[in-house]
Design a protein around this motif. Structure first.
Motif, PDB file in Angstrom:
ATOM      1  N   GLY A 135      83.420 -18.222  41.381  1.00 63.50           N
ATOM      2  CA  GLY A 135      83.994 -19.426  41.966  1.00 63.50           C
ATOM      3  C   GLY A 135      84.364 -20.484  40.949  1.00 63.50           C
ATOM      4  O   GLY A 135      85.242 -21.302  41.194  1.00 63.50           O
ATOM      5  N   TYR A 136      83.703 -20.522  39.791  1.00 60.65           N
ATOM      6  CA  TYR A 136      84.016 -21.527  38.792  1.00 60.65           C
ATOM      7  C   TYR A 136      85.447 -21.376  38.290  1.00 60.65           C
ATOM      8  O   TYR A 136      86.136 -22.365  38.086  1.00 60.65           O
ATOM      9  CB  TYR A 136      83.037 -21.451  37.617  1.00 60.65           C
ATOM     10  CG  TYR A 136      81.630 -21.825  38.008  1.00 60.65           C
ATOM     11  CD1 TYR A 136      81.299 -23.135  38.345  1.00 60.65           C
ATOM     12  CD2 TYR A 136      80.635 -20.868  38.075  1.00 60.65           C
ATOM     13  CE1 TYR A 136      80.024 -23.482  38.721  1.00 60.65           C
ATOM     14  CE2 TYR A 136      79.350 -21.201  38.452  1.00 60.65           C
ATOM     15  CZ  TYR A 136      79.049 -22.511  38.777  1.00 60.65           C
ATOM     16  OH  TYR A 136      77.783 -22.837  39.156  1.00 60.65           O
ATOM     17  N   ASN A 137      85.899 -20.156  38.100  1.00 63.43           N
ATOM     18  CA  ASN A 137      87.271 -19.928  37.660  1.00 63.43           C
ATOM     19  C   ASN A 137      88.265 -20.440  38.686  1.00 63.43           C
ATOM     20  O   ASN A 137      89.322 -20.947  38.335  1.00 63.43           O
ATOM     21  CB  ASN A 137      87.519 -18.447  37.396  1.00 63.43           C
ATOM     22  CG  ASN A 137      86.785 -17.951  36.176  1.00 63.43           C
ATOM     23  OD1 ASN A 137      86.420 -18.732  35.318  1.00 63.43           O
ATOM     24  ND2 ASN A 137      86.554 -16.665  36.108  1.00 63.43           N
ATOM     25  N   GLN A 138      87.947 -20.304  39.956  1.00 62.38           N
ATOM     26  CA  GLN A 138      88.843 -20.779  41.000  1.00 62.38           C
ATOM     27  C   GLN A 138      88.918 -22.300  40.995  1.00 62.38           C
ATOM     28  O   GLN A 138      89.986 -22.877  41.186  1.00 62.38           O
ATOM     29  CB  GLN A 138      88.394 -20.240  42.359  1.00 62.38           C
ATOM     30  CG  GLN A 138      88.535 -18.735  42.427  1.00 62.38           C
ATOM     31  CD  GLN A 138      87.637 -18.096  43.449  1.00 62.38           C
ATOM     32  OE1 GLN A 138      86.751 -18.720  43.986  1.00 62.38           O
ATOM     33  NE2 GLN A 138      87.873 -16.815  43.714  1.00 62.38           N
ATOM     34  N   ILE A 139      87.804 -22.979  40.773  1.00 63.88           N
ATOM     35  CA  ILE A 139      87.798 -24.439  40.700  1.00 63.88           C
ATOM     36  C   ILE A 139      88.616 -24.900  39.503  1.00 63.88           C
ATOM     37  O   ILE A 139      89.405 -25.837  39.598  1.00 63.88           O
ATOM     38  CB  ILE A 139      86.349 -24.970  40.624  1.00 63.88           C
ATOM     39  CG1 ILE A 139      85.652 -24.712  41.966  1.00 63.88           C
ATOM     40  CG2 ILE A 139      86.330 -26.449  40.280  1.00 63.88           C
ATOM     41  CD1 ILE A 139      84.170 -24.972  41.945  1.00 63.88           C
ATOM     42  N   ILE A 140      88.458 -24.228  38.387  1.00 68.87           N
ATOM     43  CA  ILE A 140      89.229 -24.573  37.191  1.00 68.87           C
ATOM     44  C   ILE A 140      90.719 -24.359  37.445  1.00 68.87           C
ATOM     45  O   ILE A 140      91.547 -25.182  37.084  1.00 68.87           O
ATOM     46  CB  ILE A 140      88.753 -23.745  35.975  1.00 68.87           C
ATOM     47  CG1 ILE A 140      87.353 -24.190  35.566  1.00 68.87           C
ATOM     48  CG2 ILE A 140      89.723 -23.876  34.800  1.00 68.87           C
ATOM     49  CD1 ILE A 140      86.691 -23.294  34.542  1.00 68.87           C
ATOM     50  N   ALA A 141      91.070 -23.253  38.098  1.00 68.02           N
ATOM     51  CA  ALA A 141      92.481 -22.963  38.389  1.00 68.02           C
ATOM     52  C   ALA A 141      93.081 -24.029  39.300  1.00 68.02           C
ATOM     53  O   ALA A 141      94.210 -24.484  39.075  1.00 68.02           O
ATOM     54  CB  ALA A 141      92.624 -21.583  39.028  1.00 68.02           C
ATOM     55  N   ILE A 142      92.347 -24.446  40.307  1.00 69.37           N
ATOM     56  CA  ILE A 142      92.853 -25.488  41.208  1.00 69.37           C
ATOM     57  C   ILE A 142      93.023 -26.796  40.450  1.00 69.37           C
ATOM     58  O   ILE A 142      94.043 -27.475  40.598  1.00 69.37           O
ATOM     59  CB  ILE A 142      91.904 -25.655  42.413  1.00 69.37           C
ATOM     60  CG1 ILE A 142      91.994 -24.427  43.314  1.00 69.37           C
ATOM     61  CG2 ILE A 142      92.231 -26.919  43.206  1.00 69.37           C
ATOM     62  CD1 ILE A 142      90.933 -24.367  44.382  1.00 69.37           C
ATOM     63  N   SER A 143      92.045 -27.145  39.616  1.00 64.90           N
ATOM     64  CA  SER A 143      92.136 -28.376  38.827  1.00 64.90           C
ATOM     65  C   SER A 143      93.327 -28.339  37.876  1.00 64.90           C
ATOM     66  O   SER A 143      94.074 -29.311  37.751  1.00 64.90           O
ATOM     67  CB  SER A 143      90.854 -28.595  38.024  1.00 64.90           C
ATOM     68  OG  SER A 143      89.751 -28.689  38.878  1.00 64.90           O
ATOM     69  N   LEU A 144      93.504 -27.200  37.202  1.00 65.94           N
ATOM     70  CA  LEU A 144      94.652 -27.064  36.300  1.00 65.94           C
ATOM     71  C   LEU A 144      95.969 -27.123  37.073  1.00 65.94           C
ATOM     72  O   LEU A 144      96.934 -27.734  36.621  1.00 65.94           O
ATOM     73  CB  LEU A 144      94.572 -25.754  35.523  1.00 65.94           C
ATOM     74  CG  LEU A 144      93.605 -25.737  34.348  1.00 65.94           C
ATOM     75  CD1 LEU A 144      93.499 -24.341  33.774  1.00 65.94           C
ATOM     76  CD2 LEU A 144      94.039 -26.711  33.280  1.00 65.94           C
ATOM     77  N   GLY A 145      95.999 -26.480  38.233  1.00 67.40           N
ATOM     78  CA  GLY A 145      97.214 -26.497  39.049  1.00 67.40           C
ATOM     79  C   GLY A 145      97.599 -27.912  39.459  1.00 67.40           C
ATOM     80  O   GLY A 145      98.763 -28.307  39.362  1.00 67.40           O
ATOM     81  N   VAL A 146      96.627 -28.694  39.908  1.00 71.51           N
ATOM     82  CA  VAL A 146      96.902 -30.086  40.290  1.00 71.51           C
ATOM     83  C   VAL A 146      97.369 -30.872  39.077  1.00 71.51           C
ATOM     84  O   VAL A 146      98.337 -31.639  39.149  1.00 71.51           O
ATOM     85  CB  VAL A 146      95.644 -30.725  40.931  1.00 71.51           C
ATOM     86  CG1 VAL A 146      95.816 -32.228  41.079  1.00 71.51           C
ATOM     87  CG2 VAL A 146      95.357 -30.087  42.274  1.00 71.51           C
ATOM     88  N   GLY A 147      96.711 -30.671  37.946  1.00 77.28           N
ATOM     89  CA  GLY A 147      97.113 -31.369  36.722  1.00 77.28           C
ATOM     90  C   GLY A 147      98.526 -31.001  36.290  1.00 77.28           C
ATOM     91  O   GLY A 147      99.309 -31.857  35.878  1.00 77.28           O
ATOM     92  N   ILE A 148      98.869 -29.738  36.407  1.00 77.29           N
ATOM     93  CA  ILE A 148     100.210 -29.292  36.014  1.00 77.29           C
ATOM     94  C   ILE A 148     101.260 -29.869  36.942  1.00 77.29           C
ATOM     95  O   ILE A 148     102.334 -30.292  36.501  1.00 77.29           O
ATOM     96  CB  ILE A 148     100.263 -27.748  35.969  1.00 77.29           C
ATOM     97  CG1 ILE A 148      99.451 -27.249  34.774  1.00 77.29           C
ATOM     98  CG2 ILE A 148     101.694 -27.240  35.902  1.00 77.29           C
ATOM     99  CD1 ILE A 148      99.227 -25.762  34.757  1.00 77.29           C
ATOM    100  N   VAL A 149     100.966 -29.918  38.241  1.00 82.44           N
ATOM    101  CA  VAL A 149     101.919 -30.519  39.186  1.00 82.44           C
ATOM    102  C   VAL A 149     102.120 -31.993  38.860  1.00 82.44           C
ATOM    103  O   VAL A 149     103.254 -32.490  38.848  1.00 82.44           O
ATOM    104  CB  VAL A 149     101.433 -30.325  40.643  1.00 82.44           C
ATOM    105  CG1 VAL A 149     102.226 -31.187  41.608  1.00 82.44           C
ATOM    106  CG2 VAL A 149     101.528 -28.863  41.047  1.00 82.44           C
TER     107      VAL A 149
END
Length: 175
Positions: A135-149
């Motif tokens: 689950g930690y990778n998924q949280i990181i991916a969501i955080s990175l996705g929001v940051g990239i947007v």
């Protein structure tokens, strides 16, 4: 200035490709069925299954191997088209089972040939507390996705003063 816009676009596409391929698809091991019992993708520390023979099946990275450990015996199972299965026959008793692939692991006790006790409600005993290991990778991916947007939005409006002016006018305008 035009070359800078192309560099921004290329950089953004590269960042998006790397972040989504690295983080979103990192969790691949799952247990989908125990015999005719559909696990619905949930991992509990205990499962009850009435028959004494069951096929454990799930998904994993295509072309790899999954290790299925029942008690002290470990068996390697090949993954074909992203799916694996292991036929298991036993007695009316409890079996410690560990399914693993690389760093991913699913562990549980299988109460084979037994019915669910009255004092246990279905779905009441999750495998672990908090976020599962993947689950930690998924949280990181969501955080990175929001940051990239947010970063892409900034570059989109920053690079064109007309868009920036229209955007600011719409945001500031009071209805």
């Amino acid at each position: 200035m035009r070359n800078f816009g192309k560099i921004k676009g290329t950089l953004l596409v590269t960042i998006l490709s790397v972040s989504f391929s690295t983080f979103v698809f990192s969790a691949s091991l799952s247990l989908t069925k125990i015999g005719s019992l559909d696990t619905a993708g949930k991992n509990y520390s205990e499962w009850w299954y009435t028959p004494t023979n069951a096929t454990l099946s799930g998904t994993a990275a295509d072309g790899s191997q999954v290790s299925v450990k029942v008690g002290e015996t470990t068996n390697a199972v090949n993954v074909t088209s992203g799916a694996w299965s292991y036929d298991f026959t036993g007695e009316n008793k409890d079996y410690n089972i560990e399914i693993s692939q690389g760093s991913e692991k699913i562990s549980f006790v299988l109460h084979l040939g037994q019915t669910l006790p009255n004092n246990v409600t279905a779905g009441s005993s999750p495998q672990s507390e908090g976020v599962p290991e993947t689950g930690y990778n998924q949280i990181i991916a969501i955080s990175l996705g929001v940051g990239i947007v947010l970063l892409a939005s900034y570059f989109y409006f920053w690079g064109d003063s007309k868009k920036k002016t229209v955007f600011e006018a719409r945001m500031i305008r009071e209805d």
